[in-house]
Motif scaffolding. Structure first.
Motif, mmCIF file in Angstrom:
data_model
loop_
_atom_site.group_PDB
_atom_site.id
_atom_site.type_symbol
_atom_site.label_atom_id
_atom_site.label_comp_id
_atom_site.label_asym_id
_atom_site.label_seq_id
_atom_site.Cartn_x
_atom_site.Cartn_y
_atom_site.Cartn_z
ATOM 1 N N GLU A 25 20.877 -1.752 -86.079
ATOM 2 C CA GLU A 25 20.995 -1.585 -84.636
ATOM 3 C C GLU A 25 21.719 -0.288 -84.297
ATOM 4 O OE1 GLU A 25 20.551 -2.421 -80.588
ATOM 5 O OE2 GLU A 25 19.556 -3.190 -82.378
ATOM 6 N N ALA A 26 22.745 0.063 -85.078
ATOM 7 C CA ALA A 26 23.462 1.314 -84.845
ATOM 8 C C ALA A 26 22.530 2.505 -85.055
ATOM 9 C CB ALA A 26 24.670 1.401 -85.768
ATOM 10 N N LYS A 27 21.693 2.441 -86.089
ATOM 11 C CA LYS A 27 20.727 3.526 -86.315
ATOM 12 C C LYS A 27 19.739 3.634 -85.173
ATOM 13 C CE LYS A 27 18.900 2.651 -90.311
ATOM 14 N NZ LYS A 27 18.055 2.920 -91.495
ATOM 15 N N ARG A 28 19.306 2.502 -84.663
ATOM 16 C CA ARG A 28 18.315 2.532 -83.583
ATOM 17 C C ARG A 28 18.917 3.113 -82.310
ATOM 18 N NH1 ARG A 28 16.815 -0.039 -79.199
ATOM 19 N NH2 ARG A 28 18.592 -1.475 -79.309
ATOM 20 N N GLN A 29 20.141 2.705 -81.976
ATOM 21 C CA GLN A 29 20.768 3.171 -80.743
ATOM 22 C C GLN A 29 21.273 4.611 -80.846
ATOM 23 O OE1 GLN A 29 23.814 0.608 -79.138
ATOM 24 N NE2 GLN A 29 22.676 -1.282 -79.564
ATOM 25 N N HIS A 30 21.668 5.011 -82.053
ATOM 26 C CA HIS A 30 22.293 6.326 -82.215
ATOM 27 C C HIS A 30 21.704 7.034 -83.431
ATOM 28 C CE1 HIS A 30 25.245 4.880 -79.297
ATOM 29 N NE2 HIS A 30 25.403 3.803 -80.061
ATOM 30 N N PRO A 31 20.488 7.513 -83.326
ATOM 31 C CA PRO A 31 19.843 8.148 -84.487
ATOM 32 C C PRO A 31 20.519 9.441 -84.938
ATOM 33 C CG PRO A 31 18.542 8.454 -82.486
ATOM 34 C CD PRO A 31 19.605 7.471 -82.142
ATOM 35 N N PHE B 49 27.327 8.123 -90.810
ATOM 36 C CA PHE B 49 27.801 6.829 -91.295
ATOM 37 C C PHE B 49 28.701 7.027 -92.519
ATOM 38 C CE2 PHE B 49 23.794 6.359 -89.148
ATOM 39 C CZ PHE B 49 24.021 5.301 -88.277
ATOM 40 N N LEU B 50 29.861 6.367 -92.478
ATOM 41 C CA LEU B 50 30.841 6.452 -93.551
ATOM 42 C C LEU B 50 31.227 5.053 -94.014
ATOM 43 C CD1 LEU B 50 33.226 9.135 -91.979
ATOM 44 C CD2 LEU B 50 31.712 9.492 -93.935
ATOM 45 N N VAL C 228 30.059 14.735 -84.027
ATOM 46 C CA VAL C 228 29.050 13.739 -83.663
ATOM 47 C C VAL C 228 29.631 12.339 -83.733
ATOM 48 C CG1 VAL C 228 27.192 15.222 -84.508
ATOM 49 C CG2 VAL C 228 28.219 13.526 -86.035
ATOM 50 N N ARG C 229 28.936 11.410 -83.088
ATOM 51 C CA ARG C 229 29.329 10.006 -83.137
ATOM 52 C C ARG C 229 29.273 9.518 -84.582
ATOM 53 N NH1 ARG C 229 28.926 6.129 -78.936
ATOM 54 N NH2 ARG C 229 27.737 7.682 -77.753
ATOM 55 N N THR C 230 30.291 8.787 -84.992
ATOM 56 C CA THR C 230 30.401 8.356 -86.385
ATOM 57 C C THR C 230 30.711 6.871 -86.451
ATOM 58 O OG1 THR C 230 31.226 10.552 -86.999
ATOM 59 C CG2 THR C 230 31.546 8.774 -88.589
ATOM 60 N N PHE C 231 30.038 6.189 -87.374
ATOM 61 C CA PHE C 231 30.273 4.763 -87.596
ATOM 62 C C PHE C 231 30.830 4.565 -89.005
ATOM 63 C CE2 PHE C 231 27.255 4.762 -84.157
ATOM 64 C CZ PHE C 231 27.617 3.678 -83.378
ATOM 65 N N VAL C 232 31.594 3.491 -89.169
ATOM 66 C CA VAL C 232 32.208 3.209 -90.448
ATOM 67 C C VAL C 232 31.950 1.762 -90.854
ATOM 68 C CG1 VAL C 232 34.432 2.567 -89.402
ATOM 69 C CG2 VAL C 232 34.360 3.369 -91.764
ATOM 70 N N PHE D 121 27.835 -11.034 -89.627
ATOM 71 C CA PHE D 121 27.025 -9.827 -89.728
ATOM 72 C C PHE D 121 26.622 -9.628 -91.180
ATOM 73 C CE2 PHE D 121 29.350 -9.270 -85.866
ATOM 74 C CZ PHE D 121 28.553 -8.492 -85.028
ATOM 75 N N SER D 122 25.427 -9.096 -91.378
ATOM 76 C CA SER D 122 24.982 -8.809 -92.735
ATOM 77 C C SER D 122 25.473 -7.436 -93.207
ATOM 78 C CB SER D 122 23.455 -8.877 -92.827
ATOM 79 O OG SER D 122 22.864 -7.922 -91.946
ATOM 80 N N ASP D 123 25.522 -6.464 -92.294
ATOM 81 C CA ASP D 123 25.990 -5.113 -92.635
ATOM 82 C C ASP D 123 26.685 -4.527 -91.413
ATOM 83 O OD1 ASP D 123 26.486 -2.709 -93.825
ATOM 84 O OD2 ASP D 123 24.403 -2.048 -93.945
ATOM 85 N N PRO D 124 27.898 -4.981 -91.115
ATOM 86 C CA PRO D 124 28.562 -4.569 -89.873
ATOM 87 C C PRO D 124 29.106 -3.156 -89.931
ATOM 88 C CG PRO D 124 30.006 -5.972 -91.160
ATOM 89 C CD PRO D 124 28.693 -5.936 -91.899
ATOM 90 N N LEU D 125 28.994 -2.460 -88.804
ATOM 91 C CA LEU D 125 29.565 -1.126 -88.620
ATOM 92 C C LEU D 125 30.406 -1.118 -87.349
ATOM 93 C CD1 LEU D 125 26.466 1.176 -89.258
ATOM 94 C CD2 LEU D 125 28.213 0.521 -90.904
ATOM 95 N N CYS D 126 31.358 -0.221 -87.301
ATOM 96 C CA CYS D 126 32.168 -0.030 -86.102
ATOM 97 C C CYS D 126 32.236 1.467 -85.802
ATOM 98 C CB CYS D 126 33.585 -0.572 -86.297
ATOM 99 S SG CYS D 126 33.672 -2.355 -86.600
ATOM 100 N N GLU D 127 32.215 1.808 -84.534
ATOM 101 C CA GLU D 127 32.305 3.217 -84.169
ATOM 102 C C GLU D 127 33.729 3.720 -84.386
ATOM 103 O OE1 GLU D 127 31.507 6.314 -80.454
ATOM 104 O OE2 GLU D 127 31.026 4.169 -80.240
ATOM 105 N N MET D 128 33.862 4.884 -84.980
ATOM 106 C CA MET D 128 35.178 5.483 -85.224
ATOM 107 C C MET D 128 35.685 6.136 -83.946
ATOM 108 S SD MET D 128 34.686 7.042 -89.072
ATOM 109 C CE MET D 128 36.368 7.670 -89.089
ATOM 110 N N LEU D 129 36.947 5.888 -83.625
ATOM 111 C CA LEU D 129 37.542 6.408 -82.401
ATOM 112 C C LEU D 129 38.619 7.467 -82.674
ATOM 113 C CD1 LEU D 129 37.901 2.998 -80.509
ATOM 114 C CD2 LEU D 129 35.991 4.616 -80.439
ATOM 115 N N THR D 130 39.185 7.461 -83.873
ATOM 116 C CA THR D 130 40.156 8.487 -84.261
ATOM 117 C C THR D 130 39.723 9.065 -85.607
ATOM 118 O OG1 THR D 130 41.643 7.115 -85.603
ATOM 119 C CG2 THR D 130 41.964 7.065 -83.207
#
Length: 336
Positions: free
Chosen positions: A92-98, A102-103, A189-193, A204-213
């Protein structure tokens, strides 16, 4: 060490002693070089002995568990390092934010100052990311760029302490900035971890969270922190000292401030040091400066002789640790 062990030091008086000392350092480095035995003694300075978070030693230690809990509550949740309360599935993160990067994050747990006595040791937990393996939405290595900054050098810190000797009302002080990189302003750029397994949300099967700092381990985290610090200090009237090595030495009204990432030094009259520190504490989270006794493994002694004051920088504790390692390697005492 490589030169000594590899034969770079040959012949001449003391050559064997140099080689034995180098071998002792390698033998007792506690795994710092990747090939010492796991149960080796650690005699070097500024050593953190890494302990797997899932090991019996860590799980059985209340201090270790408190360090892990502190990292989560104070930094990840307290500083909103990532949006822990708004997880997304990877797809879902890939779909919304191509365009996103990702880290993966993991927890490092260890005992600080492992070369010292147990009373001086402390458990420390830190979440880091694999900044060298940032991926794009297609799973390819992402080009996030690299910005380098140079912290204040030991020479700059010693110079700052020497400046304090010019004024009888001045001294040199040290302070620590808590989780410095997390106090920097995030850019790019926007980054997820992917959170460490200890803190992955359920359901969640593969949860990600957006990095804020920024987080430790990111290629540009140091540069983002340095820029945040510089802009803040300049806004408060501090000027960058170009003549001192590094990019984190500043001057204001007779006070010199040097910063090595999160270890800081201020030299000047006590009233000004404390006043300026209070100004900075309104922006950053750091401890009140105290008269310096140690900085980056260097110890500071104050001496008075008739009408003169002296600051003596030394590494006696470090040298003693190396000597003890050498004596352990040869099975006896060296001559005095």
């Amino acid at each position: 060490v490589q030169m000594c062990v590899g034969g770079g030091v040959r012949g001449g008086p003391g050559g064997g002693a140099v080689r034995a000392a180098a071998l002792a350092l390698l033998r007792y480095s506690g795994g710092a070089f990747g090939f010492a035995p796991r149960d080796a003694v650690v005699p070097l300075a500024l050593v953190t002995r890494v302990v797997p978070a899932g090991s019996h030693e860590a799980l059985a230690s209340p201090e270790a568990q408190a360090a892990v809990e502190k990292e989560w509550n104070s930094n990840i949740v307290g500083r909103r390092a990532w949006a822990h309360d708004a997880p997304l599935e990877y797809q879902e993160a890939k779909r919304q934010h191509p365009e996103a990067v990702f880290l993966r994050a993991h927890l490092i747990l260890g005992i600080k100052h492992a070369e010292k006595s147990p009373e001086e040791q402390a458990w420390k937990a830190r979440v880091v990311v694999n900044g060298g393996d940032a991926r794009d939405a297609f799973g390819q290595l992402a080009d996030v760029g690299e910005i380098y900054t140079v912290p204040a050098s030991l020479a700059s810190i010693r110079t700052a302490s020497a400046i304090a000797l010019l004024n009888p009302d001045s001294d040199t002080y040290s302070f620590d900035i808590s989780a410095a990189y997390l106090q920097g302003k995030r850019q790019g750029v926007r980054t997820f971890v992917r959170p460490p397994k200890q803190w992955r949300p359920s359901g969640f099967s593969d949860p990600l969270c957006e990095m804020l700092t920024p987080l430790y381990g990111e290629k540009n985290a140091g540069a983002w922190w340095a820029e945040t610090l510089r802009k803040t200090l300049e806004g408060l009237g501090w000027g960058l000292i170009d003549s001192l090595s590094g990019e984190s030495a500043f001057f204001k009204e007779g006070v010199v401030l040097c910063l090595y990432v999160d270890d800081g030094a201020m030299s000047g009259p006590q009233d000004k040091v404390l006043r300026f520190a209070e100004e900075l504490r309104g922006v950053f989270d750091f401890a009140t400066p105290i008269p310096m006794t140690e900085m980056l493994g260097m110890c500071l002694l104050r001496a008075q002789c008739e009408h003169h004051r002296y600051f003596v920088w030394h590494q006696r504790q470090y040298a003693t640790s190396v000597l003890n390692a050498y004596q352990g390697a040869i099975g006896g005492e060296v001559r005095k």
